[in-house]
Design an enzyme around this catalytic site. Structure first.
Site, PDB file in Angstrom:
ATOM      1  N   ASP A 138       0.833  -1.213   0.000  1.00 15.38           N
ATOM      2  CA  ASP A 138       0.000   0.000   0.000  1.00 15.38           C
ATOM      3  C   ASP A 138       0.863   1.257   0.000  1.00 15.38           C
ATOM      4  OD1 ASP A 138       0.411  -1.325   2.611  1.00 15.38           O
ATOM      5  OD2 ASP A 138      -0.365   0.544   3.436  1.00 15.38           O
ATOM      6  N   ASN A 139       2.172   1.099   0.141  1.00 16.35           N
ATOM      7  CA  ASN A 139       3.067   2.248   0.104  1.00 16.35           C
ATOM      8  C   ASN A 139       3.948   2.230  -1.140  1.00 16.35           C
ATOM      9  OD1 ASN A 139       2.056   3.154   2.534  1.00 16.35           O
ATOM     10  ND2 ASN A 139       3.609   2.120   3.762  1.00 16.35           N
TER      11      ASN A 139
END
Ligand code: AMP
Ligand code: MG
Length: 477
Positions: free
Chosen positions: A244-245
């Site tokens: 998600d990063n």
């Protein structure tokens, strides 16, 4: 006039929820990056007048529609099907006079439907930290989201058992589409949104790529390999390379527990929660491949054709990552050594240097190379006595190789003097929390000029004083 656009929400409606930022009782603008605002063609007078309100989330421009974006993600290897913006709001997209599109996004702006147990907030020091590190990355020439502004809200935030000043970061990004955004739709079985997301991402970031899942996968492999190689070249440790990063655009995103190496050490970890070293400096290229595998898996429903052929083709892409990364890594480190047009024959020279500087200051060691073309004394003084004879041998080989190179250019224009040294960052943040912004602004100015001579700013080029101890960074800031 300040016009925001909403192509993501229009193209991928299932990827956003309209959510409003928390009220800010006493908004105040603490940082406003006028240089960036001007580069983006934003109306400075309008932002000077409205910045405190708009960048704190107290109010928003008429053309904004605040939304939280949905995403999933593998965090330290484990899958969470629903993460999403738990403390962030996308206000909309800016289109620059040159036609480039960027998200304008608030971080720390309050709870959303994705907040789970979190308070949706941020406090001043971590938002200022993101400003320092992301602006440093930009000045180092590394693709990154940018910090447009920081505003305090006038609302206190409870952290580490104490009350801290609440703050919001206004962030500019090519987009906030993450590997986890694809994982979100695939895990829900929403093939329509998955396709819409792919089409949007291709049109937005890779308009020249083949319009297919493989076209997107190849583009992201290239962009992320370039990015991670660039991180390695400046000693950057992201610290939380969860899927998600990882942005599809190839920009560095989400500055949480990140830090720069002082001493060169492949095993360096700064994050308090990274017990296994999964996201250590030297692991980053492997995690690149791991995360791209998650992207490939998410794209499988969009890969058309015979199943065996599709899987073979996807696996071939994954097998290719190591070689593509290797080429980028070689380009970065050859440039740092002043080698033009490197080939794999140069790898031994590059790889010969790194063990020599093990435990020595990474940034200073490369910075000493310009002088070492004529005299290796400064470099030699950085490394242990028993390695210095070996260094002389390496220097002789290196000088011979660099002499063949047309690149007799100034290595000080490639190897920075000023990086966000952990102790300097911490001192600037401590002062800011105490109400003194002067050290923050002084440090920011040096970080924005990373290649300038050390003369007159020697303190910014030095590692932490001995006895400073191990530096630890924290998530959930
Ligand atoms: P990060 O560690 O910042 O990448 O965030 C991971 C997930 O936790 C994301 O879904 C964030 O939106 C969420 N999150 C982080 N901090 C907070 C907070 N203070 N309140 C609510 N959600 C948060
Ligand atoms: Mg994140």
């Amino acid at each position: 006039m300040f016009t925001l656009h909403h192509s993501f929400a229009t193209d991928v409606p299932q990827g956003v929820l309209e959510q409003t930022p928390d009220p800010a009782p006493a908004p105040a603008l603490v940082v406003f990056n006028e240089t960036l605002a001007a580069q983006l063609g934003l109306p400075l007078d309008v932002l000077r007048t409205n910045g405190a309100q708009w960048f704190s989330g107290a109010s928003w421009p008429a053309s904004a529609t605040p939304r939280a974006m949905a995403y999933a993600g593998h965090q330290f290897g484990g899958f969470s099907p629903v993460l999403g913006d738990g403390r962030a709001h996308l206000l909309g997209e800016i289109i620059t006079p040159q036609g480039a599109r960027f998200d304008l996004h608030l971080k720390g702006s309050g709870r959303t439907a994705f907040s789970r147990g979190g308070d949706g907030r941020a406090h001043l020091a971590p938002m200022l930290r993101e400003v320092l590190i992301s602006e440093s990355m930009a000045a180092l020439g590394i693709p990154t989201t940018r910090a447009l502004a920081v505003a305090t809200t006038g609302r206190d935030v409870l952290r580490d058992g104490g009350l801290k000043r609440g703050a919001v970061l206004a962030r500019i990004a090519a987009s906030h589409i993450r590997v986890g955004t694809f994982e979100y739709f695939t895990s829900r079985g929403d093939a329509g949104s998955l396709r819409a997301l792919m089409d949007h991402t291709l049109a937005r970031h890779y308009p020249n790529a083949e319009k297919s899942a493989f076209g997107l996968l190849d583009s992201v492999i290239a962009a992320q390999s370039r990015l991670i190689a660039a991180w390695m070249g400046v000693g950057f440790v992201h610290g939380v390379m969860n899927t998600d990063n990882m942005a599809l655009s190839g920009e560095t995103i989400d500055y949480g527990p990140c830090a720069f190496l002082d001493a060169y050490d492949e095993d360096a970890v700064f994050s308090s929660i990274d017990h296994s070293g999964r996201y250590s400096y030297g692991m980053q290229p492997r995690i690149l491949a791991w995360n791209i595998s998650r992207l490939a898996q998410s794209l499988l429903p969009l890969m058309e054709g015979d199943e065996t052929q599709v899987i073979d083709a996807a696996n071939a892409r994954l097998d290719g990552i190591a070689g593509i990364y290797r080429t980028q890594w070689r380009a970065v480190f050859a440039r740092k050594l002043g080698i033009d047009v490197p080939t794999s024959a140069d790898d031994a020279l590059i790889e010969g240097f790194l063990p020599l500087i093990q435990g020595a200051d990474f940034t200073q060691s490369f910075r000493a190379l310009q002088a070492a073309k004529a005299d290796g004394a400064r470099l030699s003084a950085l490394i242990p006595l028993d390695r210095r004879a070996r260094l002389e041998g390496w220097l002789a080989q290196w000088r011979a190789r660099v002499l063949q190179s047309a690149g007799q250019g100034d290595l000080n224009a490639v190897n920075p003097a000023a990086i966000p040294r952990n102790h300097m960052v911490q001192a600037a943040l401590d002062a800011a929390e105490g109400g003194d912004m002067a050290p923050f602004h002084a440090l920011l100015e040096h970080l924005q000029n990373p290649f300038a001579p050390e003369a007159g700013r020697e303190a910014y080029a030095l590692p932490a004083p001995t006895g400073y101890g191990r530096y630890t960074t924290y998530c959930g800031t």
